[in-house]
Design an enzyme around this catalytic site. Structure first.
Site, PDB file in Angstrom:
ATOM      1  N   HIS A 228     -11.503 -30.276 -12.812  1.00 41.17           N
ATOM      2  CA  HIS A 228     -12.538 -29.093 -12.236  1.00 41.17           C
ATOM      3  C   HIS A 228     -13.739 -29.316 -11.287  1.00 41.17           C
ATOM      4  O   HIS A 228     -14.371 -30.794 -11.486  1.00 41.17           O
ATOM      5  CB  HIS A 228     -13.498 -28.376 -13.711  1.00 41.17           C
ATOM      6  N   HIS A 334     -10.334 -31.811 -16.735  1.00 46.38           N
ATOM      7  CA  HIS A 334     -10.890 -30.336 -17.399  1.00 46.38           C
ATOM      8  C   HIS A 334      -9.812 -29.874 -18.127  1.00 46.38           C
ATOM      9  O   HIS A 334      -9.752 -29.230 -19.190  1.00 46.38           O
ATOM     10  CB  HIS A 334     -11.068 -29.376 -16.295  1.00 46.38           C
TER      11      HIS A 334
HETATM   12  C1  LIG Z   1     -15.921 -25.769 -20.598  1.00 44.32           C
HETATM   13  C2  LIG Z   1     -14.445 -25.019 -20.695  1.00 44.32           C
HETATM   14  C3  LIG Z   1     -14.281 -23.940 -19.855  1.00 44.32           C
HETATM   15  C4  LIG Z   1     -13.134 -23.238 -19.832  1.00 44.32           C
HETATM   16  N1  LIG Z   1     -13.000 -22.071 -19.238  1.00 44.32           N
HETATM   17  C5  LIG Z   1     -11.994 -21.460 -19.327  1.00 44.32           C
HETATM   18  C6  LIG Z   1     -11.849 -20.223 -19.013  1.00 44.32           C
HETATM   19  O1  LIG Z   1     -12.808 -19.467 -18.394  1.00 44.32           O
HETATM   20  N2  LIG Z   1     -10.559 -19.635 -19.260  1.00 44.32           N
HETATM   21  C7  LIG Z   1      -9.512 -20.164 -19.568  1.00 44.32           C
HETATM   22  O2  LIG Z   1      -8.359 -19.449 -19.460  1.00 44.32           O
HETATM   23  N3  LIG Z   1      -9.563 -21.247 -19.767  1.00 44.32           N
HETATM   24  C8  LIG Z   1     -10.582 -21.953 -19.981  1.00 44.32           C
HETATM   25  N4  LIG Z   1     -10.690 -23.395 -20.252  1.00 44.32           N
HETATM   26  C9  LIG Z   1      -9.674 -23.919 -20.880  1.00 44.32           C
HETATM   27  C10 LIG Z   1      -9.385 -23.310 -22.285  1.00 44.32           C
HETATM   28  O3  LIG Z   1     -10.455 -23.068 -22.754  1.00 44.32           O
HETATM   29  C11 LIG Z   1      -8.378 -23.925 -23.194  1.00 44.32           C
HETATM   30  O4  LIG Z   1      -7.531 -24.447 -22.603  1.00 44.32           O
HETATM   31  C12 LIG Z   1      -8.117 -23.570 -24.422  1.00 44.32           C
HETATM   32  O5  LIG Z   1      -9.419 -22.855 -25.187  1.00 44.32           O
HETATM   33  C13 LIG Z   1      -7.501 -24.239 -25.653  1.00 44.32           C
HETATM   34  O6  LIG Z   1      -7.097 -23.384 -26.801  1.00 44.32           O
HETATM   35  P1  LIG Z   1      -6.203 -24.159 -27.783  1.00 44.32           P
HETATM   36  O7  LIG Z   1      -6.331 -23.270 -28.964  1.00 44.32           O
HETATM   37  O8  LIG Z   1      -4.987 -24.764 -27.259  1.00 44.32           O
HETATM   38  O9  LIG Z   1      -7.388 -25.497 -27.983  1.00 44.32           O
HETATM   39  P2  LIG Z   1      -8.714 -25.516 -28.428  1.00 44.32           P
HETATM   40  O10 LIG Z   1      -9.508 -24.327 -28.315  1.00 44.32           O
HETATM   41  O11 LIG Z   1      -9.071 -26.917 -27.609  1.00 44.32           O
HETATM   42  O12 LIG Z   1      -8.734 -25.920 -30.191  1.00 44.32           O
HETATM   43  C14 LIG Z   1      -8.167 -27.064 -30.430  1.00 44.32           C
HETATM   44  C15 LIG Z   1      -8.677 -27.274 -32.023  1.00 44.32           C
HETATM   45  O13 LIG Z   1      -8.049 -28.384 -32.590  1.00 44.32           O
HETATM   46  C16 LIG Z   1      -8.769 -28.868 -33.503  1.00 44.32           C
HETATM   47  N5  LIG Z   1      -8.306 -30.285 -33.611  1.00 44.32           N
HETATM   48  C17 LIG Z   1      -7.951 -31.387 -32.466  1.00 44.32           C
HETATM   49  N6  LIG Z   1      -7.375 -32.272 -33.003  1.00 44.32           N
HETATM   50  C18 LIG Z   1      -7.310 -32.158 -34.459  1.00 44.32           C
HETATM   51  C19 LIG Z   1      -6.801 -32.904 -35.473  1.00 44.32           C
HETATM   52  N7  LIG Z   1      -6.360 -34.180 -35.342  1.00 44.32           N
HETATM   53  N8  LIG Z   1      -6.898 -32.277 -36.783  1.00 44.32           N
HETATM   54  C20 LIG Z   1      -7.168 -31.164 -36.957  1.00 44.32           C
HETATM   55  N9  LIG Z   1      -7.743 -30.223 -35.870  1.00 44.32           N
HETATM   56  C21 LIG Z   1      -7.579 -30.777 -34.768  1.00 44.32           C
HETATM   57  C22 LIG Z   1      -9.972 -29.077 -32.667  1.00 44.32           C
HETATM   58  O14 LIG Z   1     -11.127 -29.348 -33.723  1.00 44.32           O
HETATM   59  C23 LIG Z   1     -10.006 -27.461 -32.338  1.00 44.32           C
HETATM   60  O15 LIG Z   1     -10.159 -26.361 -33.521  1.00 44.32           O
HETATM   61  C24 LIG Z   1     -11.999 -23.892 -20.536  1.00 44.32           C
HETATM   62  C25 LIG Z   1     -12.153 -25.195 -21.114  1.00 44.32           C
HETATM   63  C26 LIG Z   1     -13.376 -25.779 -21.163  1.00 44.32           C
HETATM   64  C27 LIG Z   1     -13.469 -27.205 -21.818  1.00 44.32           C
END
Ligand SMILES: Cc1cc2nc3c(=O)[nH]c(=O)nc-3n(C[C@H](O)[C@H](O)[C@H](O)COP(=O)(O)OP(=O)(O)OC[C@H]3O[C@@H](n4cnc5c(N)ncnc54)[C@H](O)[C@@H]3O)c2cc1C
Length: 516
Positions: A228, A334
């Site tokens: 980012h 990011h």
């Molecule tokens: C600061 C920031 C701003 C962002 N802004 C945007 C935006 O505006 N729009 C957009 O589309 N995307 C955005 N993104 C990207 C987006 O937020 C993520 O790609 C998306 O939320 C990922 O969702 P997910 O469910 O795959 O994982 P996450 O939301 O990261 O959830 C992963 C989960 O897995 C758990 N976990 C990890 N390892 C283990 C393990 N070994 N055992 C058990 N649990 C585990 C974690 O604790 C967490 O609960 C942003 C990212 C960041 C960091």
């Protein structure tokens, strides 16, 4: 503590929560989450979620922008699924109570972000992810068929006769256990913590990728890491993301002399795609030997504070007024476009193992993700994963890719590194600007560190710090090897020694599979 359920979901971000809600319609679900259930990248997402719902928009236009950002490597079928099914799942979120900002006519207010050709980003002020997580989390909390086990990190997948039958885990209190399930979903999010500078929360260590390769699954496109361009760059303050939506609403990048500089590097100026803006910032900072800033001083101060309350508050904590001051910015890791390779229904190369959200590589983002498409991906492919997990098992229909089958490095004699050393190496040598010599040296170093980790594990060490190091080294090693291998520049992967895109040799996906 041994648990059983029809379905195991690992992770409580948007992908895991959305999947669990559908899975609970057909069976009992266990969610393992390694910290507080609200701790995820989802909870920190600011800018919003993209969906083609505006009067001047269409799935075709959304697909065109997504594919343009992906720089030749998007999987068109996956993009098609994302843009066509996205609006339906976003409307479902609204029906469930997601309070997205509204325009004067009461319709969702649509924001503009870089590389989107129209306004298409739904947002809840500048804390969209928190609002989505609130809505999904409260529905999960109200479901009698979903059990959330928090502070429980999955450590290893259990594979029996080629099929995944669950996972082992350890709680923060040190208790160990196994969840046995008919189907398992990796929804563990990204791996930003592999780099020293990152916007990602502490939980984003790439555990899903490390567990998947450990079980023999295919991972793909790991060289594509999105950096980012704009995080708050103040000594002592956290690397807080300054959303692209700021530039979407008129913020400008300026140098130390106060001059806007982006059009000198990119015709699209401040709204060029993330990788182009990130590299331009690095070059301008090098050229002027001074920091680069984001300014909103020319915009209405009341609007700035109303539209971006969380960002304004964080800047204030660092002694800066978002509406008036120049805010020093620099890039940070990011988002990971690559991940555990899946087909359109989130199936992986291992039977009964699924992956959705940032941990997965559906191919939807190609070599570079279009802003605000990742929350949408988690939502759409989380729901699709649930449907496939509840259906009779069938093999994944993975896309054609070059597959590298590599033995894990053997035990070595050197010391196990501390995590800072790994993250610092990744940032310096496998970061925004890559070249053969630093990459080669990084791969050699990571090879040796992985050998040291393997040796420590063979001696019976399995404490939490070693597990975290092992994960960061494994994922870093895979990313560095992939970046070293791809001798071209494409999307977020930039090689100073191969600065052009080379479709003749590299217009392809590359997968890795580790041999036991
Ligand atoms: C600061 C920031 C701003 C962002 N802004 C945007 C935006 O505006 N729009 C957009 O589309 N995307 C955005 N993104 C990207 C987006 O937020 C993520 O790609 C998306 O939320 C990922 O969702 P997910 O469910 O795959 O994982 P996450 O939301 O990261 O959830 C992963 C989960 O897995 C758990 N976990 C990890 N390892 C283990 C393990 N070994 N055992 C058990 N649990 C585990 C974690 O604790 C967490 O609960 C942003 C990212 C960041 C960091």
């Amino acid at each position: 503590m041994d648990l059983g359920g029809d379905f195991l979901v690992i992770g409580s971000g948007i992908a895991g929560l959305r999947a669990a809600l559908s899975l609970a319609e057909t069976g009992d679900v266990v969610i393992l989450t390694k910290a507080d259930p609200r701790e995820s990248s989802t909870g920190y997402a600011q800018g919003g979620i993209a969906a083609a719902i505006g009067p001047d928009d269409s799935p075709e236009l959304h697909a065109r922008d997504t594919i343009a950002a992906g720089d030749g490597l998007c999987v068109p079928e996956a993009v098609d699924v994302l843009v066509r099914e996205g609006p339906r799942y976003v409307r479902e979120l609204i029906e469930w109570g997601a309070a997205f900002d509204r325009d004067a006519a009461g319709a969702p207010a649509l924001g503009r972000e870089a590389a989107h050709s129209v306004r298409r980003v739904l947002h809840a002020r500048d804390a969209t992810g928190r609002e989505i997580a609130r809505v999904l989390g409260s529905r999960v909390g109200g479901s009698p068929r979903i059990r959330v086990v928090d502070d429980a990190a999955a450590t290893e997948l259990v594979v029996d006769g080629g099929a995944c039958t669950g996972a082992r885990f350890v709680t923060t209190a040190g208790e160990r256990g196994t969840v046995t399930a008919h189907a398992t979903l990796l929804a563990t999010g990204g791996a930003g913590q592999v780099f020293r500078e990152t916007t990602n929360p502490a939980v984003a260590t790439g555990d899903g990728i490390a567990m998947a390769v450990g079980a023999g699954a295919r991972v793909a496109d790991l060289e594509f890491v999105q950096f980012h361009p704009t995080v708050l760059s103040v000594e002592g303050a956290p690397r807080f993301l300054l959303s692209e939506a700021l530039r979407g609403e008129g913020a400008r990048l300026v140098n130390e002399a106060g001059e806007p500089f982006m059009t000198r590097y990119e015709p699209a100026g401040d709204l060029a795609s993330r990788d182009l803006v990130a590299r331009a910032i690095v070059r301008e900072a090098e050229r002027t030997a001074a920091p680069v800033y984001l300014t909103m001083a020319h915009l209405d101060a009341g609007f700035v504070r109303r539209r971006f309350p969380t960002i304004a508050q964080t800047c204030a904590q660092a002694g800066l007024d978002l509406a008036h001051d120049r805010i020093p910015v620099s890039p940070a890791a990011h988002y990971l476009m690559g991940g555990v390779e899946t087909d359109l229904d989130a199936r992986t190369s291992i039977q009964r193992l699924f992956a959705a959200g940032e941990v997965a590589c559906t191919g939807v983002h190609g070599a570079n993700r279009l802003a605000s498409n990742s929350l949408l991906e988690g939502l759409v492919f989380g729901a699709r994963a649930a449907a496939a997990m509840a259906a009779p098992p069938r093999p994944a229909a993975l896309r054609a890719a070059d597959v590298f089958e590599t033995p894990l490095p053997t035990a070595g004699a050197g010391p196990v590194p501390d995590t800072y050393a790994v993250r610092d190496l990744m940032w310096r040598s496998v970061g925004l600007l890559r070249a053969v010599r630093p990459l080669e040296a990084a791969v050699a170093r990571l090879d040796a560190w992985l050998g040291a980790v393997v040796a420590a594990q063979a001696r019976g060490h399995c404490d939490e710090p070693l597990r975290r190091t092992a994960t960061l080294v494994t994922v870093g090693w895979l990313v560095a090897r992939a970046a070293f291998r791809r001798e071209e520049s494409r999307g977020a992967h930039f090689r100073t020694d191969f600065p052009s895109r080379d479709d003749l040799h590299w217009n392809k996906h590359i997968s890795d599979r580790l041999l036991a």
